[in-house]
Design an enzyme around this catalytic site. Structure first.
Site, PDB file in Angstrom:
ATOM      1  N   ASN A  11      43.700  -9.468 -19.293  1.00  0.00           N
ATOM      2  CA  ASN A  11      43.375  -8.613 -20.438  1.00  0.00           C
ATOM      3  C   ASN A  11      42.437  -9.397 -21.360  1.00  0.00           C
ATOM      4  O   ASN A  11      42.878 -10.290 -22.075  1.00  0.00           O
ATOM      5  CB  ASN A  11      44.681  -8.238 -21.164  1.00  0.00           C
ATOM      6  CG  ASN A  11      44.420  -7.474 -22.448  1.00  0.00           C
ATOM      7  OD1 ASN A  11      43.312  -7.002 -22.689  1.00  0.00           O
ATOM      8  ND2 ASN A  11      45.453  -7.351 -23.277  1.00  0.00           N
ATOM      9  N   TRP A  12      41.172  -9.041 -21.305  1.00  0.00           N
ATOM     10  CA  TRP A  12      40.178  -9.799 -22.082  1.00  0.00           C
ATOM     11  C   TRP A  12      40.208  -9.414 -23.562  1.00  0.00           C
ATOM     12  O   TRP A  12      39.503 -10.017 -24.371  1.00  0.00           O
ATOM     13  CB  TRP A  12      38.770  -9.572 -21.513  1.00  0.00           C
ATOM     14  CG  TRP A  12      38.575 -10.103 -20.118  1.00  0.00           C
ATOM     15  CD1 TRP A  12      39.501 -10.746 -19.343  1.00  0.00           C
ATOM     16  CD2 TRP A  12      37.379 -10.046 -19.329  1.00  0.00           C
ATOM     17  NE1 TRP A  12      38.958 -11.092 -18.131  1.00  0.00           N
ATOM     18  CE2 TRP A  12      37.658 -10.671 -18.098  1.00  0.00           C
ATOM     19  CE3 TRP A  12      36.103  -9.514 -19.548  1.00  0.00           C
ATOM     20  CZ2 TRP A  12      36.697 -10.784 -17.083  1.00  0.00           C
ATOM     21  CZ3 TRP A  12      35.152  -9.630 -18.544  1.00  0.00           C
ATOM     22  CH2 TRP A  12      35.444 -10.255 -17.322  1.00  0.00           C
ATOM     23  N   LYS A  13      40.954  -8.377 -23.894  1.00  0.00           N
ATOM     24  CA  LYS A  13      41.055  -7.897 -25.285  1.00  0.00           C
ATOM     25  C   LYS A  13      39.647  -7.645 -25.848  1.00  0.00           C
ATOM     26  O   LYS A  13      38.734  -7.288 -25.102  1.00  0.00           O
ATOM     27  CB  LYS A  13      41.841  -8.880 -26.139  1.00  0.00           C
ATOM     28  CG  LYS A  13      43.196  -9.256 -25.517  1.00  0.00           C
ATOM     29  CD  LYS A  13      44.110  -9.919 -26.486  1.00  0.00           C
ATOM     30  CE  LYS A  13      45.333 -10.415 -25.754  1.00  0.00           C
ATOM     31  NZ  LYS A  13      46.447 -10.680 -26.618  1.00  0.00           N
ATOM     32  N   HIS A  96      49.853  -1.362 -24.853  1.00  0.00           N
ATOM     33  CA  HIS A  96      49.893  -2.793 -25.193  1.00  0.00           C
ATOM     34  C   HIS A  96      50.454  -2.933 -26.608  1.00  0.00           C
ATOM     35  O   HIS A  96      50.188  -2.107 -27.480  1.00  0.00           O
ATOM     36  CB  HIS A  96      48.484  -3.388 -25.095  1.00  0.00           C
ATOM     37  CG  HIS A  96      48.490  -4.879 -25.172  1.00  0.00           C
ATOM     38  ND1 HIS A  96      48.610  -5.550 -26.371  1.00  0.00           N
ATOM     39  CD2 HIS A  96      48.427  -5.832 -24.213  1.00  0.00           C
ATOM     40  CE1 HIS A  96      48.611  -6.859 -26.129  1.00  0.00           C
ATOM     41  NE2 HIS A  96      48.507  -7.053 -24.825  1.00  0.00           N
ATOM     42  N   GLU A  98      49.605  -4.625 -29.026  1.00  0.00           N
ATOM     43  CA  GLU A  98      48.597  -4.619 -30.096  1.00  0.00           C
ATOM     44  C   GLU A  98      48.167  -3.188 -30.410  1.00  0.00           C
ATOM     45  O   GLU A  98      47.845  -2.863 -31.559  1.00  0.00           O
ATOM     46  CB  GLU A  98      47.396  -5.496 -29.686  1.00  0.00           C
ATOM     47  CG  GLU A  98      47.789  -6.972 -29.736  1.00  0.00           C
ATOM     48  CD  GLU A  98      47.025  -7.871 -28.771  1.00  0.00           C
ATOM     49  OE1 GLU A  98      45.980  -7.456 -28.242  1.00  0.00           O
ATOM     50  OE2 GLU A  98      47.501  -9.006 -28.557  1.00  0.00           O
ATOM     51  N   GLU A 166      56.276  -7.687 -21.997  1.00  0.00           N
ATOM     52  CA  GLU A 166      55.522  -8.606 -22.844  1.00  0.00           C
ATOM     53  C   GLU A 166      56.208  -8.729 -24.212  1.00  0.00           C
ATOM     54  O   GLU A 166      55.894  -7.947 -25.134  1.00  0.00           O
ATOM     55  CB  GLU A 166      54.104  -8.077 -23.068  1.00  0.00           C
ATOM     56  CG  GLU A 166      53.281  -7.954 -21.813  1.00  0.00           C
ATOM     57  CD  GLU A 166      51.797  -8.143 -22.120  1.00  0.00           C
ATOM     58  OE1 GLU A 166      51.214  -9.043 -21.529  1.00  0.00           O
ATOM     59  OE2 GLU A 166      51.258  -7.418 -22.967  1.00  0.00           O
ATOM     60  N   GLY A 172      50.174 -14.714 -27.091  1.00  0.00           N
ATOM     61  CA  GLY A 172      49.195 -15.515 -27.827  1.00  0.00           C
ATOM     62  C   GLY A 172      49.789 -16.607 -28.694  1.00  0.00           C
ATOM     63  O   GLY A 172      49.096 -17.168 -29.541  1.00  0.00           O
ATOM     64  N   SER A 212      51.757 -15.728 -23.081  1.00  0.00           N
ATOM     65  CA  SER A 212      51.455 -17.165 -23.017  1.00  0.00           C
ATOM     66  C   SER A 212      51.607 -17.743 -21.612  1.00  0.00           C
ATOM     67  O   SER A 212      52.085 -18.862 -21.444  1.00  0.00           O
ATOM     68  CB  SER A 212      52.314 -17.942 -24.022  1.00  0.00           C
ATOM     69  OG  SER A 212      51.983 -17.549 -25.337  1.00  0.00           O
ATOM     70  N   GLY A 233      46.571 -12.777 -21.092  1.00  0.00           N
ATOM     71  CA  GLY A 233      45.592 -12.599 -22.166  1.00  0.00           C
ATOM     72  C   GLY A 233      44.649 -13.778 -22.240  1.00  0.00           C
ATOM     73  O   GLY A 233      43.703 -13.896 -21.461  1.00  0.00           O
ATOM     74  N   GLY A 234      44.925 -14.693 -23.166  1.00  0.00           N
ATOM     75  CA  GLY A 234      44.029 -15.811 -23.456  1.00  0.00           C
ATOM     76  C   GLY A 234      43.531 -16.552 -22.227  1.00  0.00           C
ATOM     77  O   GLY A 234      42.326 -16.820 -22.104  1.00  0.00           O
TER      78      GLY A 234
HETATM   79  C1  PEP Z   1      48.359 -10.065 -23.514  1.00  0.00           C
HETATM   80  O1  PEP Z   1      47.422  -9.915 -24.283  1.00  0.00           O
HETATM   81  O2  PEP Z   1      48.789  -9.107 -22.888  1.00  0.00           O
HETATM   82  C2  PEP Z   1      48.925 -11.410 -23.354  1.00  0.00           C
HETATM   83  C3  PEP Z   1      49.979 -11.558 -22.588  1.00  0.00           C
HETATM   84  O3  PEP Z   1      48.301 -12.423 -24.030  1.00  0.00           O
HETATM   85  P1  PEP Z   1      48.546 -14.011 -23.831  1.00  0.00           P
HETATM   86  O4  PEP Z   1      48.579 -14.275 -22.346  1.00  0.00           O
HETATM   87  O5  PEP Z   1      47.399 -14.645 -24.518  1.00  0.00           O
HETATM   88  O6  PEP Z   1      49.870 -14.340 -24.466  1.00  0.00           O
END
Ligand code: PEP
Length: 257
Positions: A11-13, A96, A98, A166, A172, A212, A233-234
């Protein structure tokens, strides 16, 4: 025994221009194109989808969107429907945290979006997960079960659904949930899916973990038979890190059980 093919989605957000998306996806595809033991899905922002499609469409790497509107068309300025994504993506992230947190998405909108996605024969990656307050008050399981049940309301083709657990406090933050916490919640999610549908659907449903994850902790997470992959994500914005995660998953128990 039910075989669930592992899946890793990046997920590049709200990151990457189309040019950056092309460079990132080219680099990932170069390394992971032959990883057919694992479904690899890249989820760039809408504005990079067409550019990244041109990179991935002749590889095994798949493309996903980060969101979709539940309606087919109409006066919804700034929105994108499944009809507009058809032929471009195979997966759509729905609900998600967010989106729920900053854009007021409810379990009802999540259910409507999930239905729109599966009715278009794409796969909905439905995100669920509690915040730290719910966990501290020992209400995490109840909270997540409710999100699963309500988020699947009216979804008639659950074989096109993947659930991503999640926990918000892990996204994050650099603090992943423990294996024990992930396994407990994955089992509860599967129980809830069984209740909504039946045991076969629950056994076949892929349950991912997100929060994470990185190349250092993914092996331990996907070693659990309860976990069928990861929503990343990151770490998905780093070509070497994400590709390493794909390789680790391809060699892990998740790919061979
Ligand atoms: C996400 O954005 O779905 C996520 C899991 O982010 P991260 O891996 O950065 O915690």
């Amino acid at each position: 025994m039910t075989i669930r093919k592992p899946l890793i989605a990046g997920n590049w957000k709200m990151n990457t221009t189309p040019q950056e998306g092309v460079a990132l996806s080219q680099s990932i595809c170069r390394i992971v194109d032959d990883a057919d033991e694992v479904d690899v899905v890249l989820c760039p922002p809408f504005t990079s989808l067409i550019a990244v499609y041109s990179v991935v469409h002749h590889t095994t790497v798949m493309l996903g969107a980060q969101n979709v509107n539940q309606y087919p068309n109409g006066a919804y300025t700034g929105e994108v429907s499944v009809e507009m994504l058809r032929g471009l993506v195979s997966h759509v992230i729905v609900g998600h945290s967010e989106r729920r947190q900053y854009y007021g998405e409810t379990d009802q909108t999540v259910a409507a979006k999930a239905s729109a996605v599966v009715n278009a024969e794409m796969t909905a990656i439905v995100c669920v997960g509690e915040n730290d307050v719910e966990r501290e008050r020992r209400r995490a399981e109840r909270y997540v079960r409710r999100q699963v049940r309500q988020g699947l309301t009216g979804v008639v083709n659950p074989s096109h659904v993947v659930i991503a657990y999640e926990p918000i406090w892990a996204i994050g933050t650099g603090v992943s949930a423990t294996i024990g916490q992930i396994e407990y919640m994955a089992a509860s999610i599967r129980e809830e899916v069984c209740d909504v549908y039946d045991q076969d659907v629950a056994d076949g449903m892929r349950v991912l973990y997100g929060g994470s994850t990185n190349a250092s902790n993914i092996e331990q997470i996907v070693a659990s038979p309860a976990v069928d992959g990861a929503l990343v994500g990151g770490a998905s914005l780093n070509d070497a890190e994400f590709s390493k995660m794909v390789s680790i998953m391809a060699e892990s128990g998740a790919a061979t059980r």
